[in-house]
Design an enzyme around this catalytic site. Structure first.
Site, short mmCIF file in Angstrom:
data_model
loop_
_atom_site.label_atom_id
_atom_site.label_comp_id
_atom_site.label_asym_id
_atom_site.label_seq_id
_atom_site.Cartn_x
_atom_site.Cartn_y
_atom_site.Cartn_z
N HIS A 186 4.55 -5.50 -5.09
CA HIS A 186 3.89 -6.37 -6.06
C HIS A 186 3.21 -5.54 -7.14
CE1 HIS A 186 0.73 -5.26 -3.23
NE2 HIS A 186 -0.16 -5.51 -4.18
N HIS B 65 3.79 -1.57 -6.05
CA HIS B 65 3.33 -0.90 -4.83
C HIS B 65 3.34 -1.87 -3.66
CE1 HIS B 65 -0.23 -2.98 -6.35
NE2 HIS B 65 -0.75 -2.90 -5.14
#
Ligand code: OGA
Ligand code: MN
Length: 290
Positions: A258, A105
């Site tokens: 990440h 995300h």
């Protein structure tokens, strides 16, 4: 002061040494750090022994900080700018931030003012694991065919906390989820995001937040979205950080995805102080047609 920047992987990530973040950086050093950040997307400052005040002071050099009012449950009791990503018990209860970010995300893409920078400061980490992974979404965009780039540039996609919580947050308290959904109705984000500082284009969809393309059904969207989710995080576009206590790490949510793989068990403490540097507006409120 001249900083030392060393690349940590082919795609993104660099460590920065020769700076002491307990003291204010002069403007010239700050400019070097900022330049390195735009170039490497993820910066790691190892061995920084910081008080909350010192971390906050450094964070503020990049822009205004979020006080985490929308998700008040895990704010640091004395410093609202610090949000705890922790598996420590809080108020005698199991922490609901212990499994933060288990899917890829970009922070707060489900709002029209997504986070610019996230800064995580490691206080405790298991003896092995507890890593965080990062992917360079400029590279993801750059490596697409010109034809697909052309298609994607015209598209927006829907990002929502409702999608996120429906699929991936079942362990949270339902009242908190209802509150989070009310605070953040769905938004339409560009699929190709132009970075406001570098002018470069980056893919901006994620498996955690993105449900479908605007104007298409979820069924019509699924195939292409699945391809983009996978393509965005191809191993050669990533860096995987194995933490040490006192690492301060910051990433650019405008061009980085990440995630935190569950590569440890909660018998070992993992405790992070997170700061959120607010970004510029991006996307628009989205209302379902009909
Ligand atoms: C975050 C996040 C991942 C981690 O703080 O936004 O996704 O490794 N954290 O704790
Ligand atoms: Mn995150």
């Amino acid at each position: 002061m001249s900083i030392k920047v060393r690349r940590l992987s082919y795609a993104l990530g660099a460590s920065v040494t020769g700076v002491d973040l307990t003291r204010p950086l002069d403007d010239a050093t700050m400019a070097e750090v900022h330049k390195a950040w735009l170039e490497h997307l993820v910066l790691v400052f190892p061995g920084q022994d910081l008080t909350p005040e010192q971390q906050i002071a450094f964070g503020k050099r990049f822009g205004p900080l979020d006080d985490h009012k929308a998700v008040p449950f895990y704010r640091h009791p004395e410093y609202p700018e610090i949000y705890l990503i922790t598996n420590h018990k809080i108020g005698g209860k199991s922490s609901e931030t212990k499994d933060t970010g288990r899917l890829w995300h970009s922070d707060h893409s489900f709002t029209t003012r997504p986070t610019m920078a996230t800064m995580l400061y490691c206080r405790e980490i298991p003896p092995v694991g507890g890593n965080t992974m990062f992917a360079n979404t400029y590279m993801a965009y750059d490596t697409l065919s010109d034809t697909l780039k052309g298609v994607l540039e015209k598209l927006e996609a829907v990002h929502s906390i409702a999608y996120y919580t429906a699929g991936h947050l079942q362990d949270r308290n339902p009242e908190q989820i209802a509150q989070m959904r009310k605070a953040s109705p769905p938004v339409a984000q560009p699929v190709v995001r132009v970075h406001p500082e570098t002018g470069r284009k980056a893919l901006y969809v994620s498996e955690m937040m993105t449900s479908h393309f605007v104007g298409m059904t979820p069924e019509e969207s699924r195939g292409l979205l699945q391809f983009l989710f996978g393509h965005s995080v191809r191993p050669e576009f990533t860096y995987r950080h194995a933490w040490n206590v006192n690492d301060l790490l910051m990433w650019d949510n405008r061009c980085v995805l990440h995630m935190a793989p569950a590569d440890y068990t909660h018998e070992h403490p993992r405790h992070m102080h997170r700061l959120t540097v607010l970004g510029t507006p991006c996307g628009r409120a989205y209302e379902e047609a009909g």
